[in-house]
Structure formats: C-alpha cells, structure tokens
Design a protein around this motif. Structure first.
Motif, PDB file in Angstrom:
ATOM      1  N   ALA A  44       0.658  10.447 -21.735  1.00 49.68           N
ATOM      2  CA  ALA A  44       0.785  11.250 -22.963  1.00 49.68           C
ATOM      3  C   ALA A  44      -0.232  12.393 -22.986  1.00 49.68           C
ATOM      4  CB  ALA A  44       0.616  10.364 -24.196  1.00 49.68           C
ATOM      5  N   GLY A  45      -0.415  13.056 -21.857  1.00 47.81           N
ATOM      6  CA  GLY A  45      -1.320  14.193 -21.783  1.00 47.81           C
ATOM      7  C   GLY A  45      -2.762  13.852 -21.467  1.00 47.81           C
ATOM      8  N   HIS A  46      -3.117  12.581 -21.447  1.00 43.87           N
ATOM      9  CA  HIS A  46      -4.470  12.152 -21.086  1.00 43.87           C
ATOM     10  C   HIS A  46      -4.504  11.872 -19.585  1.00 43.87           C
ATOM     11  CE1 HIS A  46      -5.996  11.585 -25.240  1.00 43.87           C
ATOM     12  NE2 HIS A  46      -4.703  11.396 -25.502  1.00 43.87           N
ATOM     13  N   GLU A  47      -5.192  12.729 -18.844  1.00 42.09           N
ATOM     14  CA  GLU A  47      -5.229  12.606 -17.396  1.00 42.09           C
ATOM     15  C   GLU A  47      -6.502  11.909 -16.940  1.00 42.09           C
ATOM     16  OE1 GLU A  47      -4.509  16.160 -15.283  1.00 42.09           O
ATOM     17  OE2 GLU A  47      -2.656  16.636 -16.338  1.00 42.09           O
ATOM     18  N   GLY A  48      -6.392  11.241 -15.806  1.00 44.10           N
ATOM     19  CA  GLY A  48      -7.552  10.561 -15.260  1.00 44.10           C
ATOM     20  C   GLY A  48      -7.325  10.154 -13.823  1.00 44.10           C
ATOM     21  N   TYR A  49      -8.365   9.577 -13.226  1.00 42.57           N
ATOM     22  CA  TYR A  49      -8.305   9.125 -11.835  1.00 42.57           C
ATOM     23  C   TYR A  49      -8.834   7.699 -11.748  1.00 42.57           C
ATOM     24  CZ  TYR A  49      -7.572  14.047 -10.695  1.00 42.57           C
ATOM     25  OH  TYR A  49      -7.067  15.318 -10.631  1.00 42.57           O
ATOM     26  N   LEU A  50      -8.097   6.861 -11.038  1.00 46.26           N
ATOM     27  CA  LEU A  50      -8.530   5.495 -10.764  1.00 46.26           C
ATOM     28  C   LEU A  50      -8.857   5.394  -9.282  1.00 46.26           C
ATOM     29  CD1 LEU A  50      -8.831   2.423 -11.392  1.00 46.26           C
ATOM     30  CD2 LEU A  50      -6.399   2.206 -10.870  1.00 46.26           C
ATOM     31  N   THR A  51     -10.111   5.048  -8.964  1.00 48.91           N
ATOM     32  CA  THR A  51     -10.526   4.850  -7.579  1.00 48.91           C
ATOM     33  C   THR A  51     -10.796   3.365  -7.371  1.00 48.91           C
ATOM     34  OG1 THR A  51     -11.509   7.059  -7.447  1.00 48.91           O
ATOM     35  CG2 THR A  51     -12.217   5.443  -5.810  1.00 48.91           C
ATOM     36  N   ILE A  63     -13.664  -0.857  -9.095  1.00 52.50           N
ATOM     37  CA  ILE A  63     -12.839   0.247  -9.584  1.00 52.50           C
ATOM     38  C   ILE A  63     -13.722   1.235 -10.334  1.00 52.50           C
ATOM     39  CG2 ILE A  63     -10.824  -1.268  -9.812  1.00 52.50           C
ATOM     40  CD1 ILE A  63     -11.143  -1.044 -12.863  1.00 52.50           C
ATOM     41  N   PHE A  64     -13.338   2.488 -10.272  1.00 49.80           N
ATOM     42  CA  PHE A  64     -13.980   3.551 -11.035  1.00 49.80           C
ATOM     43  C   PHE A  64     -12.884   4.287 -11.789  1.00 49.80           C
ATOM     44  CE2 PHE A  64     -16.611   2.852  -7.296  1.00 49.80           C
ATOM     45  CZ  PHE A  64     -17.864   2.658  -7.865  1.00 49.80           C
ATOM     46  N   ILE A  65     -13.059   4.464 -13.085  1.00 48.91           N
ATOM     47  CA  ILE A  65     -12.071   5.147 -13.918  1.00 48.91           C
ATOM     48  C   ILE A  65     -12.717   6.417 -14.459  1.00 48.91           C
ATOM     49  CG2 ILE A  65     -10.485   4.946 -15.860  1.00 48.91           C
ATOM     50  CD1 ILE A  65     -10.866   1.880 -15.636  1.00 48.91           C
ATOM     51  N   ARG A  66     -12.187   7.555 -14.065  1.00 47.27           N
ATOM     52  CA  ARG A  66     -12.731   8.835 -14.503  1.00 47.27           C
ATOM     53  C   ARG A  66     -11.674   9.596 -15.300  1.00 47.27           C
ATOM     54  NH1 ARG A  66     -16.939  11.937 -12.790  1.00 47.27           N
ATOM     55  NH2 ARG A  66     -17.907   9.878 -12.649  1.00 47.27           N
ATOM     56  N   MET A  67     -11.945   9.815 -16.572  1.00 43.47           N
ATOM     57  CA  MET A  67     -11.032  10.574 -17.412  1.00 43.47           C
ATOM     58  C   MET A  67     -11.326  12.064 -17.269  1.00 43.47           C
ATOM     59  SD  MET A  67      -9.265   8.113 -18.571  1.00 43.47           S
ATOM     60  CE  MET A  67      -8.192   9.035 -19.686  1.00 43.47           C
ATOM     61  N   ALA A  68     -10.290  12.884 -17.498  1.00 41.99           N
ATOM     62  CA  ALA A  68     -10.433  14.324 -17.290  1.00 41.99           C
ATOM     63  C   ALA A  68     -11.438  14.944 -18.267  1.00 41.99           C
ATOM     64  CB  ALA A  68      -9.066  15.008 -17.423  1.00 41.99           C
ATOM     65  N   LYS A  69     -11.460  14.453 -19.506  1.00 42.48           N
ATOM     66  CA  LYS A  69     -12.369  15.003 -20.513  1.00 42.48           C
ATOM     67  C   LYS A  69     -13.704  14.265 -20.444  1.00 42.48           C
ATOM     68  CE  LYS A  69      -8.662  16.376 -23.679  1.00 42.48           C
ATOM     69  NZ  LYS A  69      -8.095  16.215 -25.035  1.00 42.48           N
ATOM     70  N   GLY A  71     -17.487  13.195 -21.052  1.00 48.13           N
ATOM     71  CA  GLY A  71     -18.323  13.209 -22.251  1.00 48.13           C
ATOM     72  C   GLY A  71     -17.629  12.668 -23.479  1.00 48.13           C
ATOM     73  N   SER A  72     -16.322  12.456 -23.407  1.00 46.27           N
ATOM     74  CA  SER A  72     -15.612  11.920 -24.560  1.00 46.27           C
ATOM     75  C   SER A  72     -15.875  10.424 -24.688  1.00 46.27           C
ATOM     76  CB  SER A  72     -14.109  12.180 -24.425  1.00 46.27           C
ATOM     77  OG  SER A  72     -13.588  11.465 -23.320  1.00 46.27           O
ATOM     78  N   THR A  73     -15.580   9.894 -25.869  1.00 47.96           N
ATOM     79  CA  THR A  73     -15.795   8.460 -26.100  1.00 47.96           C
ATOM     80  C   THR A  73     -14.958   7.623 -25.152  1.00 47.96           C
ATOM     81  OG1 THR A  73     -16.251   8.885 -28.437  1.00 47.96           O
ATOM     82  CG2 THR A  73     -15.650   6.630 -27.821  1.00 47.96           C
ATOM     83  N   ILE A  74     -13.694   8.010 -24.966  1.00 46.31           N
ATOM     84  CA  ILE A  74     -12.809   7.218 -24.112  1.00 46.31           C
ATOM     85  C   ILE A  74     -13.285   7.243 -22.664  1.00 46.31           C
ATOM     86  CG2 ILE A  74     -11.175   9.084 -23.628  1.00 46.31           C
ATOM     87  CD1 ILE A  74      -8.951   6.996 -23.872  1.00 46.31           C
ATOM     88  N   ALA A  75     -13.881   8.373 -22.227  1.00 46.97           N
ATOM     89  CA  ALA A  75     -14.390   8.462 -20.857  1.00 46.97           C
ATOM     90  C   ALA A  75     -15.551   7.495 -20.656  1.00 46.97           C
ATOM     91  CB  ALA A  75     -14.818   9.893 -20.544  1.00 46.97           C
ATOM     92  N   GLY A  76     -16.454   7.428 -21.631  1.00 49.07           N
ATOM     93  CA  GLY A  76     -17.581   6.508 -21.535  1.00 49.07           C
ATOM     94  C   GLY A  76     -17.139   5.056 -21.538  1.00 49.07           C
ATOM     95  N   LEU A  77     -16.165   4.741 -22.384  1.00 48.31           N
ATOM     96  CA  LEU A  77     -15.662   3.368 -22.428  1.00 48.31           C
ATOM     97  C   LEU A  77     -14.990   2.983 -21.115  1.00 48.31           C
ATOM     98  CD1 LEU A  77     -14.131   3.281 -26.034  1.00 48.31           C
ATOM     99  CD2 LEU A  77     -16.146   2.046 -25.232  1.00 48.31           C
ATOM    100  N   MET A  78     -14.229   3.905 -20.525  1.00 48.78           N
ATOM    101  CA  MET A  78     -13.542   3.607 -19.268  1.00 48.78           C
ATOM    102  C   MET A  78     -14.539   3.381 -18.138  1.00 48.78           C
ATOM    103  SD  MET A  78     -10.281   3.389 -19.703  1.00 48.78           S
ATOM    104  CE  MET A  78     -10.726   2.544 -21.203  1.00 48.78           C
ATOM    105  N   GLU A  79     -15.621   4.151 -18.110  1.00 42.71           N
ATOM    106  CA  GLU A  79     -16.626   3.961 -17.058  1.00 42.71           C
ATOM    107  C   GLU A  79     -17.284   2.585 -17.190  1.00 42.71           C
ATOM    108  OE1 GLU A  79     -19.409   7.132 -16.870  1.00 42.71           O
ATOM    109  OE2 GLU A  79     -17.898   8.684 -16.527  1.00 42.71           O
ATOM    110  N   SER A 123      -0.690   1.566 -23.118  1.00 43.44           N
ATOM    111  CA  SER A 123      -2.108   1.941 -23.231  1.00 43.44           C
ATOM    112  C   SER A 123      -2.595   2.295 -21.834  1.00 43.44           C
ATOM    113  CB  SER A 123      -2.940   0.789 -23.807  1.00 43.44           C
ATOM    114  OG  SER A 123      -2.920  -0.322 -22.926  1.00 43.44           O
ATOM    115  N   ILE A 124      -3.814   2.814 -21.752  1.00 44.42           N
ATOM    116  CA  ILE A 124      -4.390   3.098 -20.437  1.00 44.42           C
ATOM    117  C   ILE A 124      -4.561   1.803 -19.659  1.00 44.42           C
ATOM    118  CG2 ILE A 124      -6.436   3.971 -19.247  1.00 44.42           C
ATOM    119  CD1 ILE A 124      -6.772   5.998 -21.458  1.00 44.42           C
ATOM    120  N   MET A 125      -5.023   0.730 -20.325  1.00 36.65           N
ATOM    121  CA  MET A 125      -5.198  -0.564 -19.654  1.00 36.65           C
ATOM    122  C   MET A 125      -3.864  -1.069 -19.109  1.00 36.65           C
ATOM    123  SD  MET A 125      -8.352  -0.990 -19.986  1.00 36.65           S
ATOM    124  CE  MET A 125      -9.739  -0.596 -21.030  1.00 36.65           C
TER     125      MET A 125
END
Length: 208
Positions: A44-51, A63-69, A71-79, A123-125
């Motif tokens: 839904a427009g939220h891009e990211g990379y799963l390594t 695993i490493f989850i890096r969201m495109a944005k 510094g965002s809250t979701i990026a910190g939670l994914m890391e 969801s992303i998960m």
C-alpha cells in the motif's frame, strides 16, 4: 485459617517456587562472512527491504528490515523487531513457529503488494512471514543452495513441484478480487461454485 489449611498453602507455594523454568538455550551465531538474500517489498505504498542472513546450510539465522522512510516510528519498530527475530532464530526457535504465529496478523498498513504469489497483505508482518514461509519452508529455495549438481537435479524437481502448487494457490487467491476473508484464519478466499472456499484452512462461506 486453620493450621492444616496454612500448611497446605505453604506446600503449594513451595511447589510453585521449585517448578523448573524453560531449558537454557545456547546461541548459535552466524559466521562473520555469510550469504544473504535481500527482498524488496511494497505494501500500500510503504516500501522496504528484507535482508535474510543465512547459515552455511541455507537456513535463515537473522533478518534486517529496512523501511524506505528512515527515522519514522514504523522504521524503528521494524529494526527492533528484526533484532528480536534474529536472536530467536539463533537460539533455536524454528522458523515455522514464527511464521505460524505472525502470518495473517492484521493491522495497518495493509493492502495489495504487487506480488502475485502473496497478493493481499493484512500487515507488514503478514507479508514478511508469508514470504519467508514460501521462500524457505516450501522448498522453493533449494536450487540455490544444493551442494552438488546431482543433488540439484533431484531436489530441484521436487522444489519446483512444491513451488508451482503454492504459486497456483497464491495466484488463485490474487485473482479472487473482491472475495471475502476467511473468518477462521483470515486468508483471502477463492470462488467455489456459488460460494467461496479458503485454500488455507478449507473453510467455506456457508455452502457445503
């Protein structure tokens, strides 16, 4: 409270204190140099990379989850979540257990992914762990990690059959369009005559 009741309560508390906890687990770290796979996704427009970092036998170990944005809250939670999953894998938690627990979880952002094998992500998960299940537990990854050419021929044919069957089910789910979600497991249902059927758990929308 009588003396008898008091002694019984003391015995129960003592038994609870003596209950053994879970067995201690040893952490098996990955080698300093290891192979890995990086997968790009968009929900839904939220891009990211799963390594996914791999053990020498081809099994996921981090695993490493890096969201495109950044510094965002979701990026910190994914890391942070990626760190938790990595430590779990290195302590022996089976990937299948994680996939069973975290697939089909529903929260925003959700939407179509553009991946024909996975279709709609709740969801992303949901997307990440369904992708890892398809990639590492269905046999689709075997042609990349076989030790010899002979093994590649024998295991490759079996893996292609497994992946094609999974792919067919995913494509059926993708083509379903406005099909309802299964009330039992949350998967997208597929047309079955005048009703709908869940290809994941076998439930129906009310028809026999």
């Amino acid at each position: 409270m009588s003396q008898l009741e008091s002694s019984a309560t003391d015995r129960e508390m003592s038994q609870q204190d003596n209950l053994p906890g879970p067995p201690g687990a040893n952490r098996h770290r990955l080698p300093d140099e290891r192979a890995g796979i990086t997968h790009h996704f968009s929900i839904a427009g939220h891009e990211g990379y799963l390594t996914v970092g791999l053990y020498p036998n081809g099994q996921p170990g981090e695993i490493f989850i890096r969201m495109a944005k950044e510094g965002s809250t979701i990026a910190g939670l994914m890391e942070c979540f990626g760190t938790v999953v990595s430590v779990s894998l290195q302590h022996g938690v089976p990937l299948k257990v994680l996939c069973d627990k975290l697939s089909h979880t529903r929260f925003e952002p959700s939407g179509w992914t553009g991946n024909q094998e996975l279709g709609y992500a709740k969801s992303i998960m949901d997307y990440l762990f369904r992708w890892m299940e398809l990639r590492f537990l269905s046999g689709k990854q075997l042609p990349l990690f076989v030790a010899t050419a002979a093994d590649g021929e024998s295991t490759g044919s079996a893996s292609n059959q497994a992946s094609s069957s999974v792919s067919q089910f995913r494509q059926d789910s993708y083509v379903a369009g406005d099909a309802p979600l299964c009330t039992t497991c949350g998967s997208l249902m597929v047309p079955n005559g005048s009703c709908y059927k869940c290809g994941n758990c076998g439930g129906t929308s009310g028809c026999s």
